[in-house]
Design a protein around this motif. Structure first.
Motif, PDB file in Angstrom:
ATOM      1  N   TRP A  66      13.157  34.585   6.283  1.00 57.81           N
ATOM      2  CA  TRP A  66      13.526  33.849   7.497  1.00 57.81           C
ATOM      3  C   TRP A  66      13.248  32.358   7.338  1.00 57.81           C
TER       4      TRP A  66
ATOM      5  N   ARG B 207      15.962  30.847   5.132  1.00 58.75           N
ATOM      6  CA  ARG B 207      17.201  30.690   5.896  1.00 58.75           C
ATOM      7  C   ARG B 207      17.123  29.482   6.816  1.00 58.75           C
ATOM      8  N   SER B 208      15.997  29.359   7.489  1.00 56.62           N
ATOM      9  CA  SER B 208      15.811  28.247   8.417  1.00 56.62           C
ATOM     10  C   SER B 208      15.909  26.905   7.695  1.00 56.62           C
TER      11      SER B 208
ATOM     12  N   ARG C 213      19.536  26.264   6.515  1.00 62.52           N
ATOM     13  CA  ARG C 213      20.408  25.902   7.639  1.00 62.52           C
ATOM     14  C   ARG C 213      20.127  24.493   8.125  1.00 62.52           C
TER      15      ARG C 213
ATOM     16  N   LEU D  54      28.391  26.023  12.263  1.00 65.74           N
ATOM     17  CA  LEU D  54      28.357  27.421  12.717  1.00 65.74           C
ATOM     18  C   LEU D  54      27.230  28.184  12.030  1.00 65.74           C
ATOM     19  N   GLU D  55      27.081  27.958  10.733  1.00 62.20           N
ATOM     20  CA  GLU D  55      26.009  28.619   9.988  1.00 62.20           C
ATOM     21  C   GLU D  55      24.638  28.081  10.413  1.00 62.20           C
TER      22      GLU D  55
ATOM     23  N   ASP E 182      23.705  26.908  13.186  1.00 59.65           N
ATOM     24  CA  ASP E 182      23.332  27.284  14.563  1.00 59.65           C
ATOM     25  C   ASP E 182      22.908  28.741  14.704  1.00 59.65           C
ATOM     26  N   LYS E 183      23.039  29.526  13.637  1.00 57.01           N
ATOM     27  CA  LYS E 183      22.619  30.928  13.706  1.00 57.01           C
ATOM     28  C   LYS E 183      21.087  31.030  13.819  1.00 57.01           C
ATOM     29  N   PRO E 184      20.595  32.034  14.527  1.00 58.78           N
ATOM     30  CA  PRO E 184      19.142  32.245  14.544  1.00 58.78           C
ATOM     31  C   PRO E 184      18.649  32.657  13.149  1.00 58.78           C
TER      32      PRO E 184
ATOM     33  N   LEU F 157      19.239  36.254  11.587  1.00 60.71           N
ATOM     34  CA  LEU F 157      20.566  36.759  11.256  1.00 60.71           C
ATOM     35  C   LEU F 157      21.004  36.257   9.885  1.00 60.71           C
TER      36      LEU F 157
END
Length: 81
Positions: A42, A45-46, A49, A72-73, A75-77, A80
């Motif tokens: 996580w 990913r954060s 992004r 779009l990518e 802004d994903k939590p 995900l």
């Protein structure tokens, strides 16, 4: 409406727990190891992004991603994929 909210809540919980279950199931590791793996995933990913969000249009063109797709990518939590 209540069923929809329950369904959304369940989906979010499933998405949140997926890395833990995947890691634990694949390698038969402890829950603590699986949780550590999930948190690491996580966090990566954060950070990725956030990097996408900060890229210039020129940098995005270099890697073949439009500004819209990058946002779009980004802004994903984090939970995900």
């Amino acid at each position: 409406m209540t069923n929809y909210l329950y369904s959304c809540k369940e989906s979010a919980i499933e998405a949140f727990l997926l890395p833990i279950r995947k890691y634990r199931g694949a390698r038969h590791r402890s829950i603590a190891e699986a949780a550590t793996f999930a948190v690491r995933t996580w966090r990566q990913r954060s950070m990725q992004r956030q990097a996408l969000r900060e890229m210039t249009d020129h940098q995005l063109r270099d890697i073949g991603i439009s500004r819209r797709d990058a946002l779009l990518e980004a802004d994903k939590p984090f939970w995900l994929a």
